[in-house]
Design a protein around this motif. Structure first.
Motif, short mmCIF file in Angstrom:
data_model
loop_
_atom_site.label_atom_id
_atom_site.label_comp_id
_atom_site.label_asym_id
_atom_site.label_seq_id
_atom_site.Cartn_x
_atom_site.Cartn_y
_atom_site.Cartn_z
N ALA A 32 1.05 -1.08 -0.02
CA ALA A 32 0.08 -0.15 -0.07
C ALA A 32 0.87 1.22 -0.02
O ALA A 32 0.42 2.36 -0.33
N VAL A 56 -1.46 -1.79 -3.41
CA VAL A 56 -2.76 -2.74 -2.99
C VAL A 56 -2.85 -2.46 -1.46
O VAL A 56 -1.90 -2.82 -1.04
N ALA A 80 3.10 -7.59 4.89
CA ALA A 80 2.63 -6.52 5.05
C ALA A 80 2.08 -6.24 6.38
O ALA A 80 1.14 -7.18 6.87
N ALA A 81 2.46 -5.31 7.18
CA ALA A 81 2.04 -5.14 8.38
C ALA A 81 2.39 -3.70 8.78
O ALA A 81 3.13 -2.86 8.33
N VAL A 130 4.36 -14.32 8.02
CA VAL A 130 5.41 -13.92 8.70
C VAL A 130 5.12 -12.90 10.04
O VAL A 130 4.52 -12.06 10.01
N LYS A 197 13.29 3.36 13.45
CA LYS A 197 13.60 1.97 14.43
C LYS A 197 15.06 2.43 15.14
O LYS A 197 15.68 3.24 14.63
#
Ligand code: NAD
Length: 346
Positions: A32, A56, A80-81, A130, A197
């Protein structure tokens, strides 16, 4: 093979996509392009034969179903997350939507597609979900490392959303027989990680001459794995993993956060000397709520059953990682204003 990857413009997903394309697979990357996705991470293969990208949202069932129907994948790697714990504390809603609802859409679209395959293709199909070691919660200093049988006890909204997604993945195996494999990995590090991070933040703030923020007293322990070793584990799980089984991946490289930060400072002293040691810039800041004290991962199953083992030591991986960020200052400055505004990156 035709391999569908979600989240392939993120840190780990892009490393996987680069590897799969280099090995000659056809890859469809569904991403996305949220704040965490960056097309520079797949620039080196963007024009490669066999690589396709579709913007997407994985929670968009119609778009995901079309991707399955058009691409006919042999395999899926679902990465994806929403992935940043601090952001999950500030705004859990998007974590529930992407990590839980998005994963349910991925699983159900995969099921619809898989049901329509012929017998041979159904038997060979794999969906690798994952996930993270954070689903297991936190360890005391003397506790044994997490195994695949450690009960789930997530503490942050991020970890809870990933734990829920793992339960959905398990249910799609048990209820529908979808050939899913679940992987739970420790903290990754390496090139192309979002600068919010810990490791990129230390490098960025050190070079800027400002404070290097460390939560609490820096005593929290993490187990670090170089990103290419995680990618190798995911590919081994798809090749040799047993359907419905979980596999842990860890680096056997536990460090307190303060030790890790000091190591990075020393690498920078060596590679980009400044008049004072970078360690002088370390500042302890108020701890994160619900901050897990220790993660440690037992990867014995992956070693025995997948023939997997980490190949990059923490010392050499950190040195290479620092070199990469020093060579890519534009990457480090990405989203700097927003990171500062949100107080992220510890
Ligand atoms: P990342 O945040 O760098 O990348 C996530 C990617 O997913 C981005 O490209 C983003 O645009 C995309 N994305 C987000 N929401 C989306 C949506 N609704 N639809 C489609 N794409 C969307 O994350 P990462 O660090 O590369 O982590 C990848 C996966 O690995 C995650 O599932 C994470 O939970 C898991 N994991 C990460 C680590 C780690 O240390 N980074 C460790 C273990 C497991």
């Amino acid at each position: 093979m035709r391999i569908l990857v979600t989240g392939g413009c993120g840190f780990i997903g892009s490393a996987l996509v680069r590897k799969l394309v280099a090995e000659g697979h056809d890859v469809l990357n569904l991403d996305a392009l949220t704040y965490a996705g960056d097309e520079r991470s797949i620039a080196e293969i963007a024009n490669a034969q066999g690589y396709q990208f579709r913007k997407v949202d994985i929670a968009d069932a119609g778009a995901v179903a079309s991707a399955f129907a058009d691409f006919n994948p042999h395999r899926v790697f679902h990465l994806a997350a929403e992935s940043h714990v601090d952001r999950s504390i500030d705004g859990p809603g998007i974590f529930i939507r992407t990590n839980l609802v998005g994963t349910s859409v991925m699983l159900d679209s995969a099921r619809e597609y898989w049901r329509g395959l012929d017998e041979l293709a159904r038997a060979a199909f794999r969906f690798v979900h994952v996930s993270t070691d954070e689903v297991y919660g936190t360890l005391g200093f003397d506790d044994p490392a997490f195994t695949e049988d450690t009960p789930y006890a997530p503490n942050s909204p991020y970890a809870a959303s990933k734990a829920g997604a793992d339960h959905l993945a398990r249910a799609w195996v048990e209820t529908y027989g979808l050939p899913v494999i679940i992987t739970n990995c420790s903290n990754n590090y390496g090139p192309f990680q979002h600068p919010e991070k810990l490791i990129p933040t230390v490098i960025r703030t050190a070079l800027s001459g400002g404070d290097i923020p460390v939560y609490g007293k820096g005593e929290n322990i993490r187990d670090w794995l170089y990103v290419s070793d995680h990618v190798a584990g995911l590919m081994a799980a798809a090749d040799a993993g047993e359907v419905g089984r979980k596999y842990n991946f860890g680096g056997d490289a536990e460090r307190t956060n303060i030790d890790l930060v000091r190591t990075l400072c020393r690498l920078l002293d060596d590679k980009r000397p400044s008049p004072k040691p970078y360690e002088d810039q370390i500042r302890f800041v108020a701890d994160r709520p619900g901050h897990d004290m220790r993660y440690a991962v037992n990867s014995a199953r992956a070693r025995a059953e997948l023939g997997w083992a980490p190949s990059v030591t923490l010392d050499s991986g950190l040195s290479e990682t620092v070199d990469w960020y020093l060579a890519h200052p534009d990457w480090l400055s990405r989203d700097a204003a927003e990171i500062a505004r949100l107080g992220l990156g510890r």
